[in-house]
Design a protein around this motif. Structure first.
Motif, PDB file in Angstrom:
ATOM      1  N   GLU A  47      10.146  85.565  12.906  1.00  0.00           N
ATOM      2  CA  GLU A  47      10.424  86.659  11.978  1.00  0.00           C
ATOM      3  C   GLU A  47       9.411  86.602  10.941  1.00  0.00           C
ATOM      4  O   GLU A  47       8.746  87.768  10.623  1.00  0.00           O
ATOM      5  CB  GLU A  47      11.952  86.126  11.311  1.00  0.00           C
ATOM      6  N   ALA A  48       8.789  85.568  10.349  1.00  0.00           N
ATOM      7  CA  ALA A  48       7.676  85.447   9.480  1.00  0.00           C
ATOM      8  C   ALA A  48       6.478  85.980  10.047  1.00  0.00           C
ATOM      9  O   ALA A  48       5.755  86.818   9.479  1.00  0.00           O
ATOM     10  CB  ALA A  48       7.656  83.939   8.815  1.00  0.00           C
ATOM     11  N   THR A  49       6.074  85.765  11.307  1.00  0.00           N
ATOM     12  CA  THR A  49       5.060  85.973  12.061  1.00  0.00           C
ATOM     13  C   THR A  49       5.004  87.656  12.065  1.00  0.00           C
ATOM     14  O   THR A  49       4.100  88.184  12.036  1.00  0.00           O
ATOM     15  CB  THR A  49       4.770  85.466  13.500  1.00  0.00           C
ATOM     16  N   ALA A  50       6.086  88.239  12.551  1.00  0.00           N
ATOM     17  CA  ALA A  50       6.044  89.613  12.722  1.00  0.00           C
ATOM     18  C   ALA A  50       6.092  90.329  11.334  1.00  0.00           C
ATOM     19  O   ALA A  50       5.279  91.255  11.375  1.00  0.00           O
ATOM     20  CB  ALA A  50       7.587  90.208  13.247  1.00  0.00           C
ATOM     21  N   ALA A  51       6.603  89.762  10.356  1.00  0.00           N
ATOM     22  CA  ALA A  51       6.516  90.251   9.055  1.00  0.00           C
ATOM     23  C   ALA A  51       4.852  90.219   8.471  1.00  0.00           C
ATOM     24  O   ALA A  51       4.481  91.024   7.817  1.00  0.00           O
ATOM     25  CB  ALA A  51       7.322  89.561   7.928  1.00  0.00           C
ATOM     26  N   LEU A  52       4.346  89.264   8.668  1.00  0.00           N
ATOM     27  CA  LEU A  52       2.962  88.825   8.261  1.00  0.00           C
ATOM     28  C   LEU A  52       1.952  89.835   9.090  1.00  0.00           C
ATOM     29  O   LEU A  52       1.163  90.287   8.381  1.00  0.00           O
ATOM     30  CB  LEU A  52       2.625  87.362   8.399  1.00  0.00           C
ATOM     31  N   ASP A  53       2.232  90.064  10.308  1.00  0.00           N
ATOM     32  CA  ASP A  53       1.386  90.835  11.175  1.00  0.00           C
ATOM     33  C   ASP A  53       1.554  92.304  10.558  1.00  0.00           C
ATOM     34  O   ASP A  53       0.687  93.054  10.356  1.00  0.00           O
ATOM     35  CB  ASP A  53       1.922  90.900  12.627  1.00  0.00           C
ATOM     36  N   GLY A  54       2.866  92.621  10.171  1.00  0.00           N
ATOM     37  CA  GLY A  54       2.832  94.161   9.539  1.00  0.00           C
ATOM     38  C   GLY A  54       2.327  94.072   8.204  1.00  0.00           C
ATOM     39  O   GLY A  54       1.600  95.141   8.043  1.00  0.00           O
ATOM     40  N   SER A  55       2.201  93.196   7.384  1.00  0.00           N
ATOM     41  CA  SER A  55       1.555  93.162   6.076  1.00  0.00           C
ATOM     42  C   SER A  55       0.156  93.149   6.420  1.00  0.00           C
ATOM     43  O   SER A  55      -0.774  94.040   5.531  1.00  0.00           O
ATOM     44  CB  SER A  55       1.880  91.738   5.320  1.00  0.00           C
ATOM     45  N   LYS A  56      -0.381  92.742   7.400  1.00  0.00           N
ATOM     46  CA  LYS A  56      -1.886  92.666   7.750  1.00  0.00           C
ATOM     47  C   LYS A  56      -2.222  93.961   8.025  1.00  0.00           C
ATOM     48  O   LYS A  56      -3.274  94.538   7.792  1.00  0.00           O
ATOM     49  CB  LYS A  56      -2.122  91.596   8.807  1.00  0.00           C
ATOM     50  N   ALA A  57      -1.552  94.631   9.020  1.00  0.00           N
ATOM     51  CA  ALA A  57      -1.780  96.072   9.503  1.00  0.00           C
ATOM     52  C   ALA A  57      -1.680  96.833   8.327  1.00  0.00           C
ATOM     53  O   ALA A  57      -2.574  97.835   8.373  1.00  0.00           O
ATOM     54  CB  ALA A  57      -0.870  96.414  10.501  1.00  0.00           C
ATOM     55  N   ALA A  58      -0.758  96.717   7.470  1.00  0.00           N
ATOM     56  CA  ALA A  58      -0.395  97.705   6.378  1.00  0.00           C
ATOM     57  C   ALA A  58      -1.733  97.583   5.230  1.00  0.00           C
ATOM     58  O   ALA A  58      -2.292  98.412   4.577  1.00  0.00           O
ATOM     59  CB  ALA A  58       0.589  97.410   5.622  1.00  0.00           C
ATOM     60  N   MET A  59      -2.388  96.138   5.201  1.00  0.00           N
ATOM     61  CA  MET A  59      -3.465  95.889   4.376  1.00  0.00           C
ATOM     62  C   MET A  59      -4.458  96.572   4.963  1.00  0.00           C
ATOM     63  O   MET A  59      -5.482  97.402   4.221  1.00  0.00           O
ATOM     64  CB  MET A  59      -3.738  94.365   4.339  1.00  0.00           C
ATOM     65  N   THR A  60      -4.762  96.658   6.281  1.00  0.00           N
ATOM     66  CA  THR A  60      -5.988  97.349   6.813  1.00  0.00           C
ATOM     67  C   THR A  60      -5.628  98.765   6.730  1.00  0.00           C
ATOM     68  O   THR A  60      -6.834  99.499   6.559  1.00  0.00           O
ATOM     69  CB  THR A  60      -5.831  96.839   8.438  1.00  0.00           C
TER      70      THR A  60
END
Length: 80
Positions: A47-60
């Motif tokens: 769950e944390a990995t998926a959320a962090l990946d979403g945050s990275k994508a949004a940051m990009t």
């Protein structure tokens, strides 16, 4: 009274905004990756990995709202 409450809420939100900006950078993302890798609960780790990946994508994508939403989700999954 209402105007004063709104003013206080506005000032508080402006003070909090820089704190989130500081969390959304490459160094913090790397730190989060390391912390997630050390998690023992596989479900929460996923769950944390998926959320962090979403945050990275949004940051990009320069999506500040999405970035902070996903970062909050990652922190919650990590118990922070």
């Amino acid at each position: 009274m209402l105007k004063r409450s709104l003013a206080i809420a506005f000032v508080t939100s402006m003070m909090i905004a820089p704190a989130y900006a500081d969390l959304c950078n490459d160094a913090h993302m790397k730190q989060m990756d390391n912390m997630i890798a050390k998690m023992t609960d596989a479900g929460k780790q996923k769950e944390a990995t998926a959320a962090l990946d979403g945050s990275k994508a949004a940051m990009t994508a320069r999506d500040n709202a999405g970035r902070t939403t996903h970062m909050d989700e990652a922190h919650a999954a990590m118990g922070m």
